[in-house]
Write a protein that holds these residues in place. Structure first.
Motif, PDB file in Angstrom:
ATOM      1  N   ASP A 179       0.837  -1.190   0.000  1.00 23.38           N
ATOM      2  CA  ASP A 179       0.000   0.000   0.000  1.00 23.38           C
ATOM      3  C   ASP A 179       0.877   1.248   0.000  1.00 23.38           C
ATOM      4  N   ASP A 180       0.411   2.319  -0.664  1.00 23.73           N
ATOM      5  CA  ASP A 180       1.186   3.561  -0.767  1.00 23.73           C
ATOM      6  C   ASP A 180       1.582   4.131   0.589  1.00 23.73           C
ATOM      7  N   THR A 181       0.775   3.909   1.604  1.00 18.43           N
ATOM      8  CA  THR A 181       1.029   4.525   2.911  1.00 18.43           C
ATOM      9  C   THR A 181       1.914   3.673   3.819  1.00 18.43           C
ATOM     10  N   LEU A 182       2.262   2.457   3.405  1.00 18.35           N
ATOM     11  CA  LEU A 182       3.097   1.577   4.224  1.00 18.35           C
ATOM     12  C   LEU A 182       4.480   2.187   4.395  1.00 18.35           C
ATOM     13  N   ALA A 183       4.961   2.238   5.625  1.00 21.92           N
ATOM     14  CA  ALA A 183       6.288   2.788   5.910  1.00 21.92           C
ATOM     15  C   ALA A 183       7.372   1.855   5.378  1.00 21.92           C
ATOM     16  N   ILE A 184       8.386   2.431   4.776  1.00 28.30           N
ATOM     17  CA  ILE A 184       9.514   1.658   4.251  1.00 28.30           C
ATOM     18  C   ILE A 184      10.177   0.857   5.371  1.00 28.30           C
ATOM     19  N   SER A 185      10.190   1.392   6.572  1.00 26.11           N
ATOM     20  CA  SER A 185      10.839   0.710   7.694  1.00 26.11           C
ATOM     21  C   SER A 185      10.170  -0.619   8.039  1.00 26.11           C
ATOM     22  N   LEU A 186       8.935  -0.849   7.571  1.00 28.08           N
ATOM     23  CA  LEU A 186       8.235  -2.104   7.840  1.00 28.08           C
ATOM     24  C   LEU A 186       8.594  -3.210   6.850  1.00 28.08           C
ATOM     25  N   ILE A 187       9.346  -2.875   5.820  1.00 28.57           N
ATOM     26  CA  ILE A 187       9.820  -3.886   4.870  1.00 28.57           C
ATOM     27  C   ILE A 187      11.116  -4.463   5.436  1.00 28.57           C
ATOM     28  N   ARG A 188      11.092  -5.745   5.725  1.00 24.47           N
ATOM     29  CA  ARG A 188      12.240  -6.397   6.361  1.00 24.47           C
ATOM     30  C   ARG A 188      13.292  -6.777   5.332  1.00 24.47           C
ATOM     31  N   ASP A 189      14.492  -7.023   5.817  1.00 22.82           N
ATOM     32  CA  ASP A 189      15.593  -7.426   4.936  1.00 22.82           C
ATOM     33  C   ASP A 189      15.313  -8.753   4.247  1.00 22.82           C
ATOM     34  N   CYS A 190      14.541  -9.630   4.886  1.00 22.73           N
ATOM     35  CA  CYS A 190      14.248 -10.934   4.290  1.00 22.73           C
ATOM     36  C   CYS A 190      13.116 -10.863   3.269  1.00 22.73           C
ATOM     37  N   ASP A 191      12.417  -9.728   3.186  1.00 21.08           N
ATOM     38  CA  ASP A 191      11.364  -9.549   2.187  1.00 21.08           C
ATOM     39  C   ASP A 191      12.000  -9.240   0.840  1.00 21.08           C
ATOM     40  N   ARG A 192      11.406  -9.755  -0.190  1.00 22.69           N
ATOM     41  CA  ARG A 192      11.860  -9.475  -1.551  1.00 22.69           C
ATOM     42  C   ARG A 192      10.867  -8.522  -2.177  1.00 22.69           C
ATOM     43  N   VAL A 193      11.319  -7.369  -2.639  1.00 22.03           N
ATOM     44  CA  VAL A 193      10.436  -6.369  -3.243  1.00 22.03           C
ATOM     45  C   VAL A 193      10.524  -6.510  -4.756  1.00 22.03           C
ATOM     46  N   ILE A 194       9.343  -6.638  -5.368  1.00 21.86           N
ATOM     47  CA  ILE A 194       9.239  -6.842  -6.809  1.00 21.86           C
ATOM     48  C   ILE A 194       8.218  -5.857  -7.355  1.00 21.86           C
ATOM     49  N   ALA A 195       8.488  -5.323  -8.537  1.00 19.64           N
ATOM     50  CA  ALA A 195       7.541  -4.425  -9.196  1.00 19.64           C
ATOM     51  C   ALA A 195       7.207  -4.989 -10.569  1.00 19.64           C
ATOM     52  N   TYR A 196       5.967  -4.827 -10.942  1.00 16.31           N
ATOM     53  CA  TYR A 196       5.491  -5.232 -12.270  1.00 16.31           C
ATOM     54  C   TYR A 196       5.155  -3.960 -13.034  1.00 16.31           C
ATOM     55  N   ARG A 197       5.751  -3.824 -14.193  1.00 20.46           N
ATOM     56  CA  ARG A 197       5.543  -2.657 -15.052  1.00 20.46           C
ATOM     57  C   ARG A 197       4.388  -2.981 -15.983  1.00 20.46           C
ATOM     58  N   LEU A 198       3.272  -2.270 -15.818  1.00 21.08           N
ATOM     59  CA  LEU A 198       2.048  -2.575 -16.545  1.00 21.08           C
ATOM     60  C   LEU A 198       1.580  -1.379 -17.361  1.00 21.08           C
ATOM     61  N   LEU A 199       0.951  -1.651 -18.504  1.00 19.24           N
ATOM     62  CA  LEU A 199       0.343  -0.594 -19.310  1.00 19.24           C
ATOM     63  C   LEU A 199      -0.964  -0.154 -18.666  1.00 19.24           C
TER      64      LEU A 199
END
Length: 96
Positions: A59-79
């Motif tokens: 979610d846009d409002t989620l604080a970056i500090s809540l993303i842990r080092d063991c989490d993998r962040v992935i983005a999908y580029r969509l039209l």
């Protein structure tokens, strides 16, 4: 933070690194990543984190500090301007 970006075209995934403030949120992440990967006006980024083989939307409002080092962040580029966008289902699996 390093984020893997998957595109809907035939190109493979690309790893990008963005610098974010410690008190930032996911909106800051999306803006920085969009700038770094040269996101076009007719594209959007759908950002998720993968943890324990589950894909969770960030979610846009989620604080970056809540993303842990063991989490993998992935983005999908969509039209965004397609009249008949396909239904997308996101699945994350490790191939052995």
């Amino acid at each position: 933070m390093s984020i893997t970006v998957f595109s809907g075209d035939t190109s493979g995934p690309v790893l990008y690194t963005v610098n974010l403030p410690e008190d930032g949120n996911c909106k800051d992440l999306i803006q920085a990543l969009g700038y770094t990967c040269f996101l076009k006006d007719n594209e959007t980024l759908y950002v998720v984190k993968v943890y324990a083989d589950q894909v969770l939307h960030l979610d846009d409002t989620l604080a970056i500090s809540l993303i842990r080092d063991c989490d993998r962040v992935i983005a999908y580029r969509l039209l965004t301007d397609e009249a008949d966008l396909p239904l997308l289902t996101f699945v994350h699996r490790r191939l052995e």
